[in-house]
Design an enzyme around this catalytic site. Structure first.
Site, PDB file in Angstrom:
ATOM      1  N   TYR A  23       0.819  -1.217   0.000  1.00 22.92           N
ATOM      2  CA  TYR A  23       0.000   0.000   0.000  1.00 22.92           C
ATOM      3  C   TYR A  23       0.854   1.268   0.000  1.00 22.92           C
ATOM      4  O   TYR A  23       0.377   2.331  -0.375  1.00 22.92           O
ATOM      5  CB  TYR A  23      -0.929   0.044   1.229  1.00 22.92           C
ATOM      6  CG  TYR A  23      -2.027  -1.004   1.226  1.00 22.92           C
ATOM      7  CD1 TYR A  23      -2.060  -1.998   0.266  1.00 22.92           C
ATOM      8  CD2 TYR A  23      -3.028  -0.993   2.181  1.00 22.92           C
ATOM      9  CE1 TYR A  23      -3.046  -2.962   0.253  1.00 22.92           C
ATOM     10  CE2 TYR A  23      -4.034  -1.947   2.179  1.00 22.92           C
ATOM     11  CZ  TYR A  23      -4.031  -2.935   1.208  1.00 22.92           C
ATOM     12  OH  TYR A  23      -5.016  -3.883   1.211  1.00 22.92           O
TER      13      TYR A  23
ATOM     14  N   LYS B 241       3.604 -15.400   2.744  1.00 19.09           N
ATOM     15  CA  LYS B 241       3.552 -16.162   1.484  1.00 19.09           C
ATOM     16  C   LYS B 241       5.000 -16.431   1.083  1.00 19.09           C
ATOM     17  O   LYS B 241       5.466 -16.051  -0.003  1.00 19.09           O
ATOM     18  CB  LYS B 241       2.789 -15.334   0.430  1.00 19.09           C
ATOM     19  CG  LYS B 241       2.537 -16.035  -0.876  1.00 19.09           C
ATOM     20  CD  LYS B 241       1.467 -17.109  -0.795  1.00 19.09           C
ATOM     21  CE  LYS B 241       1.317 -17.790  -2.146  1.00 19.09           C
ATOM     22  NZ  LYS B 241       0.567 -19.051  -2.082  1.00 19.09           N
TER      23      LYS B 241
ATOM     24  N   ASP C 123      -2.681 -18.399   1.920  1.00 21.42           N
ATOM     25  CA  ASP C 123      -3.810 -19.026   1.216  1.00 21.42           C
ATOM     26  C   ASP C 123      -4.449 -20.126   2.052  1.00 21.42           C
ATOM     27  O   ASP C 123      -5.676 -20.199   2.192  1.00 21.42           O
ATOM     28  CB  ASP C 123      -3.398 -19.537  -0.171  1.00 21.42           C
ATOM     29  CG  ASP C 123      -1.997 -20.102  -0.227  1.00 21.42           C
ATOM     30  OD1 ASP C 123      -1.324 -20.138   0.826  1.00 21.42           O
ATOM     31  OD2 ASP C 123      -1.566 -20.538  -1.299  1.00 21.42           O
TER      32      ASP C 123
ATOM     33  N   ASP D 174      -5.293  -6.781   5.877  1.00 26.44           N
ATOM     34  CA  ASP D 174      -6.484  -6.062   5.454  1.00 26.44           C
ATOM     35  C   ASP D 174      -7.561  -7.061   5.044  1.00 26.44           C
ATOM     36  O   ASP D 174      -8.729  -6.986   5.460  1.00 26.44           O
ATOM     37  CB  ASP D 174      -6.109  -5.153   4.269  1.00 26.44           C
ATOM     38  CG  ASP D 174      -7.188  -4.149   3.951  1.00 26.44           C
ATOM     39  OD1 ASP D 174      -8.173  -4.063   4.705  1.00 26.44           O
ATOM     40  OD2 ASP D 174      -7.067  -3.454   2.930  1.00 26.44           O
TER      41      ASP D 174
ATOM     42  N   ASP E  53     -11.096  -8.612   7.446  1.00 25.68           N
ATOM     43  CA  ASP E  53     -12.485  -8.496   6.973  1.00 25.68           C
ATOM     44  C   ASP E  53     -13.116  -9.887   6.903  1.00 25.68           C
ATOM     45  O   ASP E  53     -14.296 -10.060   7.223  1.00 25.68           O
ATOM     46  CB  ASP E  53     -12.541  -7.828   5.589  1.00 25.68           C
ATOM     47  CG  ASP E  53     -12.752  -6.325   5.704  1.00 25.68           C
ATOM     48  OD1 ASP E  53     -12.367  -5.759   6.743  1.00 25.68           O
ATOM     49  OD2 ASP E  53     -13.309  -5.725   4.761  1.00 25.68           O
TER      50      ASP E  53
END
Ligand code: NAD
Length: 371
Positions: free
Chosen positions: A141, A192, A225, A249, A253
């Site tokens: 970001y 990851k 994942d 992020d 959620d």
């Protein structure tokens, strides 16, 4: 104790839920003989409308002098034109940078009475109690961005650079490990590392910090994942989870689904601790400005009220008062007092203010029984 609290209600339902959180803080102050001064300031769309800027100078000044900042939400359709040079979200990013808050703490606990409001089987939600620690000021970001176009103006290529430094990983892992140490002494780091260089750095630094500084906290690693799947299939397995900005992020959620409604979850964004161990922080519910229900007085203020509890705990060191608020919110929900986002079939929905009243009533009853 004396404290200066900056209150930034923002847009949409922000002012509605922040009002209830502020009432609860005021009640705690009165009961505990604390002297809280609230300084309200503009942020987001309303700040653009009134001053032309999403984070005006007066707001910067108010938060710089405050011991903690309570925020509602920013944004809405009125300000969402992507070609506009000034947008509400810039106010939020600017605020995080100004306060130096690099870790976003999101506790996700499932209230048993709300398990039925979640789309998952209630038995999967038993004993779910997770704290997410998301890195907030690095990664994709904040990296350099490019967007190339051909002669006709059509997009041809775009890129976002993902960068992490050792120091950025160390400080957020330390904060997560401190939280884990005060709980079940288990930390899960999500990355990851099988594909991304930044994730390999993340894993290497996390392993070293935990081995050298937190040998009493058990560390596990998971790939993002497969973790995304396990978070839904076996959520009660997890305790404290630390991860980088983008993964955090998305995963937080996803985790909000476990709690039954996005309206009930709080968050704290924290930076370095001062010498007294307290951290100046930014406290806000995880939801946005909910333009679809704004102005109707029906938004759930639980996330905002629980954010006020986090404010007392992390920035003011008032842990007993924080626990008092959390218990009052929990009892309110147990008593079947719910806003529309949490009601089941045949249940009556209460208003934002009714929910606030019910929390205050239980807060007074609890503090009276303690005196
Ligand atoms: P949202 O969180 O505002 O709303 C998503 C859904 O959840 C909506 O149906 C809404 O009615 C419901 N909801 C949200 N909060 C609720 C509450 N307290 N009580 C009951 N129901 C609630 O997300 P969105 O619709 O994607 O975004 C709306 C605006 O908010 C956008 O402009 C977005 O950029 C902004 N936003 C701001 C923040 C922030 O200020 N931190 C975070 C997310 C989104």
């Amino acid at each position: 104790m004396r404290a200066l609290i900056a209150v930034l209600p923002g847009d949409g339902v922000g002012p509605e839920v922040t009002k209830e959180a502020q009432r609860v803080l005021q009640a705690v102050a009165e009961r505990g003989d604390h002297d809280f001064t609230f300084r309200e300031a503009l942020i987001g769309g309303i700040a653009i409308d009134e001053t032309g800027e999403p984070l005006p100078v007066a707001t910067r000044e108010a938060v710089t002098h405050a011991d903690a900042v309570l925020l509602g939400a920013v944004g809405g359709p009125k300000w969402s034109d992507p070609s506009a040079s000034v947008r509400p979200e810039q106010g939020l990013l600017g605020l995080r940078a100004l306060l130096g808050v690099y870790a976003n703490i999101r506790p996700v606990a499932v209230h048993p009475a709300l398990a039925a409001a979640a789309p998952l089987k209630p038995e999967l939600l038993e004993n779910v109690d997770i704290v997410f620690v998301r890195e907030l000021t690095g990664g994709l970001y904040f990296g350099q961005k490019t967007h190339d176009r051909d002669a006709s103006g059509a997009s041809t290529r775009a890129s976002d650079l993902c960068v992490y430094t050792t120091e950025e990983v160390e400080r957020v892992v330390r904060m997560a490990a401190d939280i884990a140490r005060a709980r079940r002494r288990k930390l899960l780091s999500v990355d990851k590392a099988n594909v991304l260089a930044t994730s390999r750095l993340w894993r290497e630094v996390t392993t070293r910090v935990m081995r050298d500084e937190f040998p009493d906290v058990a560390l596990e690693h998971a790939l993002v994942d497969s973790f995304a799947m396990h978070l839904i299939t076996t959520p009660s397995r997890f305790d404290v989870v630390v991860t980088e900005n983008l993964f955090g992020d998305i995963l937080t959620d996803e985790a909000a689904v476990l709690a039954g409604s996005i309206g009930v979850l709080p968050s704290a964004s924290l930076g370095d601790a001062s010498t007294d161990g307290l951290r100046r922080g930014l406290y806000e519910p995880i939801h946005g400005s909910a333009p679809d229900i704004a102005g109707k007085g029906i938004a759930n203020p639980a996330g905002a009220i629980l954010s006020a509890a986090l404010l007392l705990r992390h920035s003011l060191g008032l842990t007993d008062d924080a626990a008092l608020i959390e218990a009052a919110v929990s009892e309110t929900i147990t008593a079947g007092i719910r806003t529309a986002d949490c009601v089941g079939p045949g249940q009556r929905a209460c208003s934002t203010a009714d929910f606030g009243d019910a929390v205050l009533e239980r807060l007074f009853a609890r503090s009276a029984s303690m005196h």
